[in-house]
Design an enzyme around this catalytic site. Structure first.
Site, PDB file in Angstrom:
ATOM      1  N   TYR A 123       3.119   9.676  -0.373  1.00 50.24           N
ATOM      2  CA  TYR A 123       4.197   9.022   0.359  1.00 50.24           C
ATOM      3  C   TYR A 123       5.562   9.262  -0.272  1.00 50.24           C
ATOM      4  CZ  TYR A 123       0.424   6.237   2.507  1.00 50.24           C
ATOM      5  OH  TYR A 123      -0.710   5.816   3.155  1.00 50.24           O
ATOM      6  N   ASP A 135       0.839  -1.191   0.000  1.00 41.20           N
ATOM      7  CA  ASP A 135       0.000   0.000   0.000  1.00 41.20           C
ATOM      8  C   ASP A 135       0.877   1.244   0.000  1.00 41.20           C
ATOM      9  OD1 ASP A 135      -3.014   1.031   0.888  1.00 41.20           O
ATOM     10  OD2 ASP A 135      -1.398   2.306   1.634  1.00 41.20           O
ATOM     11  N   LYS A 170      -2.668   5.888  -4.112  1.00 42.61           N
ATOM     12  CA  LYS A 170      -3.716   6.870  -3.858  1.00 42.61           C
ATOM     13  C   LYS A 170      -3.362   8.202  -4.515  1.00 42.61           C
ATOM     14  CE  LYS A 170      -3.780   4.819   0.761  1.00 42.61           C
ATOM     15  NZ  LYS A 170      -2.383   4.338   0.695  1.00 42.61           N
ATOM     16  N   HIS A 207      -7.337   9.623  -1.937  1.00 47.80           N
ATOM     17  CA  HIS A 207      -6.714   9.606  -0.616  1.00 47.80           C
ATOM     18  C   HIS A 207      -7.568  10.312   0.437  1.00 47.80           C
ATOM     19  CE1 HIS A 207      -2.424   9.256   1.218  1.00 47.80           C
ATOM     20  NE2 HIS A 207      -3.355   8.986   2.106  1.00 47.80           N
TER      21      HIS A 207
END
Length: 228
Positions: free
Chosen positions: A68, A63, A93, A126
């Protein structure tokens, strides 16, 4: 100088993880492992080796997210794993800055380019970001990308019931937005509520405890170790 990066040493053997990680079948027909590796704040030169180590001990679901900053490292680990692409389930996301139909389509292509793994198994919005108020158009872009085959499943993350109702209210022949709550998993306002779109395999990812059907899973035994 020695790095101060700490990593998790995975002590559970691969067979145990695979055996205790049954898959859930989505309405799209996709099979998603119940246990996965989250890679938030994992970046830099140690990211790919750590993800590879997790794959080696049996993790098959990863994930990540554009926010990120490690989609490139995740993609590299997938390519270097030696596994067939279909053996790994990769979720990413789209961040709130990329909401809107046209911008979301661009952001999807950017994530695909960074990952470089042919397709994305699950793509999530997200955050709903109601002040921006473009998540309905973003969802429509997700459906368009899914039609192209770039994306296998679509869903949302961190949505509240009111946001889900907005998606429902926007449904129709034009946008074909018809999310629904998966039978047997309760109302979407509950912890672990799942949102799925017909034929999409869409999932509502929410913080808190997940009350998924299936056997109770034992958590891998982990301890922090110094990564040189």
């Amino acid at each position: 100088m020695e790095s101060d990066l700490w990593a998790l040493e995975l002590t559970m053997d691969a067979k145990s993880i695979v055996e205790q990680n049954p898959k859930i079948k989505l309405n799209s027909g996709q099979l998603i492992p119940q246990v996965g590796l989250g890679v938030y704040k994992l970046a830099g030169e140690f990211a790919t080796p750590l993800i590879l180590q997790a794959i080696e001990v049996g993790y098959r679901r990863i994930d990540t997210a554009a926010f990120y900053g490690n989609e490139t490292e995740v993609g590299e680990a997938v390519r270097r794993s030696g596994l067939d692409r279909q053996e790994l389930f990769v979720t990413t996301k789209i961040w709130k800055d990329d909401h809107g139909y046209d911008r979301a389509l661009e952001a999807i292509d950017e994530s695909l380019a960074r990952l470089n793994i042919d397709y994305i198994d699950m793509l999530l919005i997200h955050w709903p970001s109601p002040k921006i108020n473009k998540f309905v158009d973003t969802w429509a872009a997700f459906q368009k990308a899914q039609e192209s085959g770039k994306i296998r499943g679509i869903g949302v993350s961190n949505f509240q019931p009111a946001h889900l109702e907005t998606l429902l209210a926007a449904g129709g022949a034009g946008r074909r937005i018809q999310p629904r709550t998966r039978p047997g998993h309760g109302d979407s306002s509950r912890e672990g509520g799942a949102l799925v779109g017909p034929g999409s395999g869409a999932v509502q990812e929410r913080p808190g405890r997940v009350r998924a059907a299936g056997p109770r899973l034992s958590a891998p035994r982990c301890r922090p170790v110094f990564w040189p």
